[in-house]
Design an enzyme around this catalytic site. Structure first.
Site, short mmCIF file in Angstrom:
data_model
loop_
_atom_site.label_atom_id
_atom_site.label_comp_id
_atom_site.label_asym_id
_atom_site.label_seq_id
_atom_site.Cartn_x
_atom_site.Cartn_y
_atom_site.Cartn_z
N ASP A 162 19.20 45.63 60.06
CA ASP A 162 20.44 46.36 60.28
C ASP A 162 21.67 45.46 60.40
O ASP A 162 22.62 45.77 61.12
CB ASP A 162 20.33 47.25 61.55
CG ASP A 162 19.16 48.20 61.46
OD1 ASP A 162 18.87 48.67 60.36
OD2 ASP A 162 18.53 48.47 62.51
N LYS B 56 23.25 44.71 55.45
CA LYS B 56 22.85 44.18 54.12
C LYS B 56 23.38 45.08 53.01
O LYS B 56 23.88 44.61 52.00
CB LYS B 56 21.31 44.09 54.01
CG LYS B 56 20.68 43.15 55.03
CD LYS B 56 19.17 43.18 54.94
CE LYS B 56 18.53 44.45 55.46
NZ LYS B 56 18.67 44.70 56.90
N GLY C 289 16.82 51.53 56.49
CA GLY C 289 17.92 52.48 56.52
C GLY C 289 19.17 51.71 56.17
O GLY C 289 19.66 50.92 56.97
N HIS C 290 19.66 51.87 54.95
CA HIS C 290 20.79 51.07 54.46
C HIS C 290 22.01 51.95 54.27
O HIS C 290 21.96 52.94 53.55
CB HIS C 290 20.40 50.40 53.13
CG HIS C 290 19.34 49.35 53.30
ND1 HIS C 290 18.80 48.63 52.26
CD2 HIS C 290 18.71 48.89 54.42
CE1 HIS C 290 17.90 47.78 52.73
NE2 HIS C 290 17.82 47.93 54.03
N GLN D 133 14.80 45.04 56.17
CA GLN D 133 14.42 44.47 57.47
C GLN D 133 15.12 43.10 57.66
O GLN D 133 16.19 42.91 57.12
CB GLN D 133 12.90 44.34 57.61
CG GLN D 133 12.17 45.68 57.75
CD GLN D 133 11.94 46.40 56.43
OE1 GLN D 133 11.45 45.82 55.49
NE2 GLN D 133 12.27 47.66 56.36
P1 GDP Z 1 21.32 47.34 56.83
O1 GDP Z 1 20.02 48.01 57.17
O2 GDP Z 1 21.26 45.87 57.01
O3 GDP Z 1 21.86 47.72 55.49
O4 GDP Z 1 22.37 47.86 57.93
P2 GDP Z 1 22.54 49.37 58.49
O5 GDP Z 1 23.17 50.17 57.42
O6 GDP Z 1 21.27 49.87 59.07
O7 GDP Z 1 23.49 49.12 59.73
C1 GDP Z 1 24.72 48.51 59.61
C2 GDP Z 1 25.81 49.49 60.13
O8 GDP Z 1 26.99 48.79 60.36
C3 GDP Z 1 26.16 50.58 59.14
O9 GDP Z 1 26.51 51.73 59.83
C4 GDP Z 1 27.37 50.00 58.41
O10 GDP Z 1 28.22 51.00 57.87
C5 GDP Z 1 28.04 49.25 59.51
N1 GDP Z 1 28.77 48.02 59.12
C6 GDP Z 1 28.47 47.12 58.16
N2 GDP Z 1 29.33 46.09 58.18
C7 GDP Z 1 30.22 46.35 59.18
C8 GDP Z 1 31.32 45.62 59.74
O11 GDP Z 1 31.68 44.53 59.31
N3 GDP Z 1 31.95 46.22 60.81
C9 GDP Z 1 31.58 47.42 61.32
N4 GDP Z 1 32.24 47.91 62.36
N5 GDP Z 1 30.54 48.11 60.82
C10 GDP Z 1 29.86 47.58 59.78
P1 IMO Z 2 16.65 47.70 57.59
O1 IMO Z 2 16.29 47.40 56.16
C1 IMO Z 2 15.56 47.36 61.79
C2 IMO Z 2 11.31 47.69 62.77
C3 IMO Z 2 10.82 48.91 63.53
C4 IMO Z 2 9.70 48.29 64.33
C5 IMO Z 2 9.09 47.28 63.36
C6 IMO Z 2 7.87 47.78 62.62
O2 IMO Z 2 17.43 48.96 57.75
O3 IMO Z 2 17.27 46.52 58.23
P2 IMO Z 2 7.54 49.52 60.65
O4 IMO Z 2 7.88 50.98 60.53
O5 IMO Z 2 8.21 48.66 59.60
O6 IMO Z 2 6.06 49.25 60.69
O7 IMO Z 2 8.11 49.07 62.08
O8 IMO Z 2 10.12 46.99 62.42
N1 IMO Z 2 12.04 47.98 61.51
C7 IMO Z 2 13.36 47.82 61.37
N2 IMO Z 2 14.31 47.45 62.27
N3 IMO Z 2 15.89 47.57 60.51
C8 IMO Z 2 14.96 47.91 59.59
O9 IMO Z 2 15.24 48.01 58.28
C9 IMO Z 2 13.62 48.08 60.02
N4 IMO Z 2 12.47 48.43 59.40
C10 IMO Z 2 11.50 48.35 60.33
O10 IMO Z 2 11.83 49.45 64.35
O11 IMO Z 2 10.22 47.56 65.41
MG MG Z 3 19.26 49.44 58.54
#
Ligand code: GDP
Ligand code: IMO
Ligand code: MG
Length: 427
Positions: free
Chosen positions: A13, A16, A40-41, A227
């Protein structure tokens, strides 16, 4: 035109998808190489927010080939739901390609994930998985009883493999996990997966060729990690990890290409750290600052909605990610979230057995004993409107440089908000 791998350098999270979305504008092909719909992207474009789990985030740009490669585990129902959701928003998904070699998440994988977590939770030892069946699916892959996308198109082989698996899994659920109600019907699964196979057929191909040829033709190829480093099966906080390889090395295996074909390795970090699920987290904050970061950063899981645990930036982890993934660049996201804090802390080492160590220990027992050593930095105000490096306050510049120094890699992008345009390119 280089091939770039983008990975999470913390516990996932890191933002990416935002970086992939920004880089996708100039790319030709975007490839997911590991994980499944546990990811979850999020991509924010103006007021619209898109969430991806299996489909590469590059799909938002028309005409980019988006590949779900061999290392990904695919829940057909999940990917079809995503395809339909995007099509309903008018997004062209005809450029999607799905690997013949990718393993399929089956209904019993999800059942086993839930049953195992429930059993372990009785002793407080659950991992806190996303319950998407990811671990059990990779287990079958390693154990050599998995079912792959190519099997969908050999009806008899497919049916035989499903029947064999269902028999064993039903026994496991009944006799090991005592889940008498959680029993699967092989014929029902075969029927529903036949329907999925028909719908997925136009997208399925040998993606090792797709990716190789694109690189050979000089096209720009992006590998979208899921991840993060500390969730890596080998290098993460085992057993509190996922079952795939989120580090850059995972991209080679997961796409079926050699390491010589990769030109850049970009690690995505947040200006602080979050973790969702259980497991050690040395710089975790349990106070009002942690709550404030969670609220300000909207740190709630994209897939499960769970609150993310929040803590200070940890340079020990940063250096570990740079080292284990051979990072050539860092994208530092979400530093806008840290606004209005008087003091911002960076963990520069761990106090362990009376010494200060700068490496990330393997053993959870050792990690438990590690006490973060902090350096304090001056805070900053609202920076969400900044679009150039020059516009950033001195305190932010100092923070960026200190992180670069500590982790040993240059920061080339800085995120100041969730939107596509809230990104500062340095140098
Ligand atoms: P990922 O799994 O690495 O793609 O990240 P996620 O989408 O799960 O979580 C990142 C969250 O931060 C999302 O809600 C993005 O819209 C938000 N985000 C990404 N970059 C920035 C930033 O520079 N500032 C803020 N405030 N939010 C950001
Ligand atoms: P993105 O791509 C954050 C975590 C779960 C749990 C562990 C194992 O959005 O960054 P699993 O279901 O993979 O067997 O769970 O990994 N986990 C993540 N945490 N971002 C993710 O993906 C994750 N995908 C799995 O919360 O701790
Ligand atoms: Mg994510």
């Amino acid at each position: 035109m280089p091939a770039k791998v983008v990975i999470g350098a913390q516990w996932g999270d890191e933002g990416k998808a935002k970086i992939i979305d920004i880089l996708s504008e100039k790319a030709d092909v975007v490839v997911r190489t590991q994980g499944g719909n546990n990811a979850g992207h999020t991509v924010a474009v103006n007021d619209e927010v898109y969430k991806f789990q299996l489909i590469p985030s590059g799909i938002l740009y028309t005409g980019k080939k988006c590949v779900v490669a061999n290392g990904v585990v695919i829940d057909p129902e999940g990917i079809l739901g995503e395809i339909d959701g995007l099509a309903a928003k008018g997004i062209d998904v005809s450029t999607l390609r799905i690997s013949t070699r990718a393993h399929l998440v089956m209904p019993y994988h999800k059942g086993l994930d839930k049953a195992k977590e429930a059993l372990k939770a009785k002793d407080g030892k659950e991992i806190g998985t996303t319950m998407k069946g990811i671990g059990p699916c990779y287990m079958d892959k390693a154990e050599r009883s998995g079912i792959r996308v190519c099997d969908l198109y050999h009806e008899e082989t497919f049916a035989e493999k499903v029947r064999e698996n269902v028999k064993i899994k039903n026994d496991m659920l009944k006799y090991v996990y005592h889940q008498d109600d959680l029993q699967y019907d092989a014929e029902e699964i075969i029927k529903s997966y036949r329907a999925y196979a028909e719908r997925l057929k136009p997208f399925v191909e040998d993606t090792t060729v797709t990716v190789y040829e694109a690189i050979k033709e000089g096209k720009e190829v992006l590998f979208e990690g899921a991840q993060g480093t500390l969730l890596d099966l080998d290098l993460g906080t085992y057993p509190y990890v996922t079952s795939s390889h989120p580090i850059t090395g995972g991209a080679c295996i997961g796409a079926g290409i050699g390491p010589t074909m990769i030109d850049e390795c970009i690690g995505v970090m947040k200006g602080y750290i979050t973790r969702v699920g259980k497991g050690p987290f040395p710089t975790e904050l349990f106070d009002a600052t942690g709550d404030r970061i969670r609220e300000e950063g909207h740190e709630f899981g994209t897939v499960t909605g769970r609150p993310r645990r929040c803590g200070w930036f940890d340079a020990v982890i940063g250096e570990y990610a740079v080292r284990t993934s051979g990072l050539t660049q860092i994208a530092l996201n979400k530093i806008d979230v840290l606004k209005d804090l008087e003091v911002i802390k960076i963990c520069v080492g761990y106090k362990f057995n009376g010494e200060v160590i700068k490496y990330f220990p393997a053993s959870l027992e050792d990690l438990e004993k590690c006490e973060p050593v902090y350096e304090e930095m001056e805070g900053w105000g609202d920076i969400s409107g900044a679009r150039t490096y020059e516009e950033l306050p001195e305190s932010v510049k100092k923070y960026i440089h200190r992180i670069e120094e500590l982790v040993g890699c240059k920061i080339t992008m800085v995120g100041v908000g969730p939107n596509r345009d809230q990104n500062i390119v340095i140098g």
